[in-house]
Design a protein around this motif. Sequence first.
Motif, PDB file in Angstrom:
ATOM      1  N   LYS A  35       4.235   2.308   9.493  1.00  0.00           N
ATOM      2  CA  LYS A  35       3.318   3.257   8.860  1.00  0.00           C
ATOM      3  C   LYS A  35       3.980   3.977   7.688  1.00  0.00           C
ATOM      4  CE  LYS A  35       0.229   4.314  12.756  1.00  0.00           C
ATOM      5  NZ  LYS A  35      -0.266   5.387  13.650  1.00  0.00           N
ATOM      6  N   GLU A  36       5.241   4.349   7.853  1.00  0.00           N
ATOM      7  CA  GLU A  36       5.949   5.034   6.763  1.00  0.00           C
ATOM      8  C   GLU A  36       5.999   4.147   5.517  1.00  0.00           C
ATOM      9  OE1 GLU A  36      10.287   7.144   5.792  1.00  0.00           O
ATOM     10  OE2 GLU A  36      10.002   6.003   7.647  1.00  0.00           O
ATOM     11  N   SER A  63      -3.495  -3.591   4.324  1.00  0.00           N
ATOM     12  CA  SER A  63      -3.007  -3.582   5.702  1.00  0.00           C
ATOM     13  C   SER A  63      -3.981  -4.391   6.550  1.00  0.00           C
ATOM     14  CB  SER A  63      -2.855  -2.147   6.215  1.00  0.00           C
ATOM     15  OG  SER A  63      -2.116  -2.132   7.432  1.00  0.00           O
ATOM     16  N   GLU A 114      -7.736   6.565   7.978  1.00  0.00           N
ATOM     17  CA  GLU A 114      -6.762   7.525   7.466  1.00  0.00           C
ATOM     18  C   GLU A 114      -6.047   6.973   6.230  1.00  0.00           C
ATOM     19  OE1 GLU A 114      -2.772   9.889   9.131  1.00  0.00           O
ATOM     20  OE2 GLU A 114      -3.805   8.410  10.388  1.00  0.00           O
ATOM     21  N   LEU A 115      -5.668   5.722   6.284  1.00  0.00           N
ATOM     22  CA  LEU A 115      -4.909   5.101   5.196  1.00  0.00           C
ATOM     23  C   LEU A 115      -5.768   4.807   3.975  1.00  0.00           C
ATOM     24  CD1 LEU A 115      -2.087   3.840   4.434  1.00  0.00           C
ATOM     25  CD2 LEU A 115      -3.010   1.660   5.302  1.00  0.00           C
ATOM     26  N   LEU A 160       3.812   1.892   4.632  1.00  0.00           N
ATOM     27  CA  LEU A 160       2.477   1.882   4.032  1.00  0.00           C
ATOM     28  C   LEU A 160       2.208   3.153   3.238  1.00  0.00           C
ATOM     29  CD1 LEU A 160       0.607   0.248   7.022  1.00  0.00           C
ATOM     30  CD2 LEU A 160       0.667  -0.668   4.692  1.00  0.00           C
ATOM     31  N   TRP A 161       2.605   4.292   3.787  1.00  0.00           N
ATOM     32  CA  TRP A 161       2.406   5.553   3.054  1.00  0.00           C
ATOM     33  C   TRP A 161       3.276   5.599   1.801  1.00  0.00           C
ATOM     34  CZ3 TRP A 161      -1.885   7.739   3.819  1.00  0.00           C
ATOM     35  CH2 TRP A 161      -2.466   7.826   5.090  1.00  0.00           C
ATOM     36  N   ASN A 162       4.490   5.057   1.880  1.00  0.00           N
ATOM     37  CA  ASN A 162       5.344   5.007   0.694  1.00  0.00           C
ATOM     38  C   ASN A 162       4.723   4.152  -0.396  1.00  0.00           C
ATOM     39  OD1 ASN A 162       7.357   6.647   1.765  1.00  0.00           O
ATOM     40  ND2 ASN A 162       8.596   4.946   2.512  1.00  0.00           N
ATOM     41  N   HIS A 213      -0.331  -3.699   9.579  1.00  0.00           N
ATOM     42  CA  HIS A 213       0.297  -2.877  10.623  1.00  0.00           C
ATOM     43  C   HIS A 213       0.263  -3.582  11.976  1.00  0.00           C
ATOM     44  CE1 HIS A 213      -3.966  -1.648  10.948  1.00  0.00           C
ATOM     45  NE2 HIS A 213      -3.696  -1.470  12.222  1.00  0.00           N
ATOM     46  N   LYS A 267       1.557   3.560  -0.890  1.00  0.00           N
ATOM     47  CA  LYS A 267       0.444   4.304  -1.488  1.00  0.00           C
ATOM     48  C   LYS A 267       0.955   5.358  -2.470  1.00  0.00           C
ATOM     49  CE  LYS A 267      -3.493   5.049  -0.162  1.00  0.00           C
ATOM     50  NZ  LYS A 267      -4.862   5.325   0.299  1.00  0.00           N
ATOM     51  N   GLU A 268       1.978   6.080  -2.066  1.00  0.00           N
ATOM     52  CA  GLU A 268       2.518   7.137  -2.913  1.00  0.00           C
ATOM     53  C   GLU A 268       3.040   6.583  -4.238  1.00  0.00           C
ATOM     54  OE1 GLU A 268       6.281  10.202  -2.827  1.00  0.00           O
ATOM     55  OE2 GLU A 268       5.303   9.744  -0.920  1.00  0.00           O
ATOM     56  N   LYS A 303      11.933   2.712   0.484  1.00  0.00           N
ATOM     57  CA  LYS A 303      11.038   3.192  -0.571  1.00  0.00           C
ATOM     58  C   LYS A 303      11.572   2.863  -1.957  1.00  0.00           C
ATOM     59  CE  LYS A 303       8.480   7.306  -2.052  1.00  0.00           C
ATOM     60  NZ  LYS A 303       8.238   8.758  -1.790  1.00  0.00           N
TER      61      LYS A 303
END
Length: 342
Positions: free
Chosen positions: A180-181, A195, A218-219, A183-185, A158, A187-188, A140
Amino acid sequence: MKNIIDELYNENTLNDDGLLQLIDCTNTDYLFSRAEKQRKKYYGNKVYIRGLIEISNHCKNNCFYCGIRRDNTSLTRYRLTKEDILTCADEGYSLGFRTFVLQGGEDLHYSDEEICSIVYEIKENHPDCAVTLSIGEKPKESYRMYKNAGADRYLLRHETADIMHYSKLHPESMSLDTRKECLWNLKELGYQVGSGFMVGSPYQTKECLIKDLRFLEELQPDMIGIGPFLPHCDTPFKNESAGSIDRCLNLIAILRLMFPYALIPSTTALASISPTGRERGILAGANVVMPNLSPENVRSLYSLYNGKLSTGSEAAQAKEELSSLMKSIGYEVVTDIGNVKK
């Protein structure tokens, strides 16, 4: 079938049974017309053009489907220097490109500081441009550094959202949870995130594809890239069949109806599997093309799969040819950065 398509058009979602029917829908004229109408509501007849710079074909990973996998000893390896990359961007800018996509294998040669320096100088030299990175899974803090240096977007497919399927495509050292982690990082941290997944990869079922669509719901990514699986002769999947272009086009249309705002490329893989693949992707709902700005002597070496298109309208110097091609099917190639219209 028309009722199912209309429900997806109006609601931007559908139950699993409906999606399963649409994945192999044969009433494609209606499906594609709905997708095209949805895309035109958001983007008109614009097709956004991105300059792709393939910075390295070195990779620490050993994905079973990928031609630049670590254990492929038959491949001539290359990596572009910072000066090479900046020259590609300068040339692209002179051709009218306003978005640059820096893509490569997960090459540990480039330090975070060097990536930051490259991004910073591209933005310093061309402040009216967007920079997209596609260089794999990173901590991250690395993503934060790239963002602070000026990176706008990050592409990280993904590949499959089914954990068992993921394990059949990748070595044990890789995990879907890590992907996935990341991708969420991203976005944050405020990136515009892209993706996507392969269509027709070995062991993939239609139920796997439903999981891909649900994960994307979800993403809510800004960009979604899909393309047919194409085998490479120097991988464990060399004898596997290529993915279906028809199923891939159906899924582009489904994605357009589920994510009307998204930037969806008509990928090189589509153009490689069919002489009219790029145009068919646009007519199914895609709205981005990414010709190649890499130096001509390395284009064929970024060999993810056999038969990759690396000349003709895939070469950035043939931008006018690509513009004419899109014009012939009723679309206009535009060079602005094309922000997502959520």
